[in-house]
Every structure is written in C-alpha cells, then in structure tokens.
Design an enzyme around this catalytic site. Structure first.
Site, mmCIF file in Angstrom:
data_model
loop_
_atom_site.group_PDB
_atom_site.id
_atom_site.type_symbol
_atom_site.label_atom_id
_atom_site.label_comp_id
_atom_site.label_asym_id
_atom_site.label_seq_id
_atom_site.Cartn_x
_atom_site.Cartn_y
_atom_site.Cartn_z
ATOM 1 N N GLU A 35 0.953 -1.266 -0.060
ATOM 2 C CA GLU A 35 0.014 -0.068 0.115
ATOM 3 C C GLU A 35 1.080 1.128 -0.007
ATOM 4 O OE1 GLU A 35 -3.762 2.325 2.108
ATOM 5 O OE2 GLU A 35 -2.266 0.920 3.305
ATOM 6 N N GLU A 60 4.843 4.947 3.812
ATOM 7 C CA GLU A 60 4.290 6.235 4.138
ATOM 8 C C GLU A 60 5.247 7.163 4.456
ATOM 9 O OE1 GLU A 60 1.190 7.691 4.687
ATOM 10 O OE2 GLU A 60 2.514 9.255 5.074
ATOM 11 N N ASP A 87 9.219 8.409 0.633
ATOM 12 C CA ASP A 87 8.377 8.680 -0.539
ATOM 13 C C ASP A 87 8.465 7.426 -1.632
ATOM 14 O OD1 ASP A 87 7.657 9.681 -3.066
ATOM 15 O OD2 ASP A 87 7.378 11.618 -1.869
ATOM 16 N N ASP A 109 -3.306 11.548 -2.337
ATOM 17 C CA ASP A 109 -3.536 13.041 -2.428
ATOM 18 C C ASP A 109 -3.978 13.478 -3.682
ATOM 19 O OD1 ASP A 109 -3.003 13.401 0.401
ATOM 20 O OD2 ASP A 109 -0.728 13.190 -0.142
ATOM 21 N N ASP A 145 -12.348 9.590 -3.144
ATOM 22 C CA ASP A 145 -13.311 10.244 -3.077
ATOM 23 C C ASP A 145 -13.346 11.331 -3.851
ATOM 24 O OD1 ASP A 145 -11.283 11.534 -1.377
ATOM 25 O OD2 ASP A 145 -12.540 13.275 -1.411
ATOM 26 N N THR A 182 -11.010 2.622 4.832
ATOM 27 C CA THR A 182 -9.920 3.270 5.237
ATOM 28 C C THR A 182 -10.340 4.343 6.280
ATOM 29 O OG1 THR A 182 -9.739 5.124 3.839
ATOM 30 C CG2 THR A 182 -8.591 2.941 3.057
ATOM 31 N N GLU A 183 -9.356 5.167 6.917
ATOM 32 C CA GLU A 183 -9.802 6.357 7.858
ATOM 33 C C GLU A 183 -10.384 7.263 6.807
ATOM 34 O OE1 GLU A 183 -6.292 5.257 7.903
ATOM 35 O OE2 GLU A 183 -6.324 4.462 9.477
ATOM 36 N N GLU A 185 -11.797 6.854 4.126
ATOM 37 C CA GLU A 185 -13.000 6.541 3.553
ATOM 38 C C GLU A 185 -14.249 6.463 4.647
ATOM 39 O OE1 GLU A 185 -12.460 2.261 1.889
ATOM 40 O OE2 GLU A 185 -14.746 2.182 1.260
HETATM 41 C C1 LIG Z 1 -5.102 11.664 1.948
HETATM 42 S S1 LIG Z 1 -4.121 10.438 2.994
HETATM 43 C C2 LIG Z 1 -4.907 8.819 2.727
HETATM 44 C C3 LIG Z 1 -4.423 7.877 4.011
HETATM 45 C C4 LIG Z 1 -5.134 6.552 3.946
HETATM 46 N N1 LIG Z 1 -4.735 5.935 2.820
HETATM 47 C C5 LIG Z 1 -6.715 6.584 4.008
HETATM 48 O O1 LIG Z 1 -7.152 6.168 3.063
HETATM 49 O O2 LIG Z 1 -6.982 6.802 5.168
HETATM 50 C C6 LIG Z 1 -2.697 10.255 1.736
HETATM 51 C C7 LIG Z 1 -1.501 9.747 2.501
HETATM 52 O O3 LIG Z 1 -0.508 9.017 1.517
HETATM 53 C C8 LIG Z 1 0.872 9.510 1.968
HETATM 54 N N2 LIG Z 1 1.617 9.789 0.469
HETATM 55 C C9 LIG Z 1 1.323 10.613 -0.343
HETATM 56 N N3 LIG Z 1 2.206 10.352 -1.246
HETATM 57 C C10 LIG Z 1 3.051 9.659 -0.914
HETATM 58 C C11 LIG Z 1 4.108 9.013 -1.742
HETATM 59 N N4 LIG Z 1 4.783 9.549 -2.712
HETATM 60 N N5 LIG Z 1 4.875 8.142 -0.757
HETATM 61 C C12 LIG Z 1 4.483 7.673 0.360
HETATM 62 N N6 LIG Z 1 3.635 8.250 0.918
HETATM 63 C C13 LIG Z 1 2.599 8.912 0.276
HETATM 64 C C14 LIG Z 1 0.379 10.807 2.490
HETATM 65 O O4 LIG Z 1 1.537 11.190 3.524
HETATM 66 C C15 LIG Z 1 -0.913 10.705 3.299
HETATM 67 O O5 LIG Z 1 -0.453 10.077 4.726
#
Ligand SMILES: C[S@@+](CC[C@H](N)C(=O)[O-])C[C@H]1O[C@@H](n2cnc3c(N)ncnc32)[C@H](O)[C@@H]1O
Length: 207
Positions: A35, A60, A87, A109, A145, A182-183, A185
C-alpha cells in the site's frame, strides 16, 4: 497546515523498529502486496490480519502518521506486515522487477492544481514505476473520494495500457464484498460523499 508532532515520536518509532524494512540493506520478499500512502494504517493492518499467508509492505512518507499504523500492527501481533518510511518515488528502485502482485492506492493526495499533476500517484510517471515492479497480471486497486482525480486516473491507466475492471463511481451503492474501509473512506462516507473505485491490471502485453 503543519502537522502537530506526536508525543515522544522517536521513542515510539524505535519501539516499533522491528516492523521497519530498510530496502537499502534488506532484500524485499519476492512476492508481496503493497500500500502506498497507508496513513494511520486501518486498511493495511486489517487486510494483513485477514490474509496471513500474504506478505505486505506499507509505505508512508510522514513519520507522525506511520507510527500510528505501526503501533496498530504491533498490537495485532502481525508477522506479515512491514513498513517503509519514505516517499515511494525514492524507494521504488529497491523493488525487484515483477515482485509485487497488488498495489493499493487509497485516497491518494489529489494535487488539484495542474502544475502539481506529476505528484499524483496515478500520474504516468508513477504508472511507469508500477509497471516495472508489478508481476504479469498484477493489479492496482484504487479508491478515492475525488471525482476529478478518479477521471484523471481512468485516463492515465488507459493511456498506459492497463486493463480496467470493476470501475464504480459509487462503491458503497454498488457494494464490494469484503471491502475494508480506510480512515479517509470512513470520514467521507459519513459525510455522504460517494467513493470511486477501480481495478487496473497489467496485462502480459504491457512492456
Ligand atoms: C489523503 S491520505 C490517505 C491515507 C489513507 N490511505 C486513507 O485512505 O485513510 C494520503 C497519504 O498518502 C501519503 N503519501 C502521499 N504521497 C506519498 C508518496 N509518494 N509516498 C508515500 N506516501 C505518500 C501521505 O503522507 C498521506 O498520509
């Protein structure tokens, strides 16, 4: 907005240290599911709990957030889930060709400004990385979403030769057996926002 630093972050990360996998020094399993952007980890810990025979890696980039996911995995005593703090664009090179059977992208994101499109995890730049690490027939399960990001992603997956299946603009109305929320969701569903979902497969024809 700056994220509040969670108390005793370093100590808490150290306590979960055994759950980290350092791709610089440790070979990755040769069959796994990942993931990217696991956030606080509800989804991946429950997925790993339900599938003890599958190896999972959650990636993450935010330490404040990954620590919560790792603490959940530790509490659940999961032995099939490890974590990479970083990343994905920086760690992708450590994944051997074809080692990943499934990639989960949950509520990635959206980066709504066109100038930031390259940062979207479904931009062609990332799809090239996924194609290399996915096994033949490997798949990407994507939920969001954000309708604009979803439509952008339908186009990029198609342009990059992925086969699309089970596309829905309203996951909860259409239903998905065994769906793990997910959180994000849970939050958007409570607000009445429809959730979009697709499955994208790497066919044997993709190079
Ligand atoms: C909007 S949150 C969604 C979190 C979770 N997947 C959920 O659905 O509840 C997006 C997460 O992806 C991480 N993220 C975004 N781009 C990333 C990347 N290139 N590599 C690792 N993590 C990333 C962000 O730090 C953030 O915690």
């Amino acid at each position: 907005m700056r994220m509040r630093t969670r108390g005793h972050l370093n100590e808490r990360l150290e306590r979960c240290g055994g759950l980290f996998i350092d791709p610089d020094s440790e070979p990755l399993p040769d069959r796994l599911q990942i993931e990217i952007g696991c956030g606080k980890g509800d989804f991946i810990t429950e997925t790993a709990r339900r599938n003890p025979g599958v190896n999972y890696i959650a990636i993450e980039r935010v330490s404040n957030v990954i620590v919560l996911a790792m603490e959940k995995a530790a509490r659940a005593e999961l032995t099939n889930l490890r974590f990479i703090l970083g990343d994905f664009a920086d760690v992708a090179e450590h994944f051997p060709d074809g080692c990943v059977e499934r990639i989960y992208l949950n509520f990635s994101d959206p980066w709504p400004k066109n100038g930031n499109a390259k940062r979207r995890l479904t931009h062609g730049r990332f799809l090239e990385l996924y194609k290399r690490i996915l096994a033949d027939g490997g798949e990407i399960f994507f939920k969001t979403d954000n309708r604009e990001l979803f439509e952008f992603s339908l186009a990029t997956f198609t342009e990059n030769g992925f086969q699309l299946d089970n596309v829905t603009f309203d996951l909860h109305a259409d239903g998905l057996e065994g769906n793990i929320m997910t959180e994000y969701e849970k939050r958007f569903t409570q607000m009445g926002v429809p959730i979009c979902r697709l499955e994208a497969r790497k066919s044997g024809l993709i190079s």
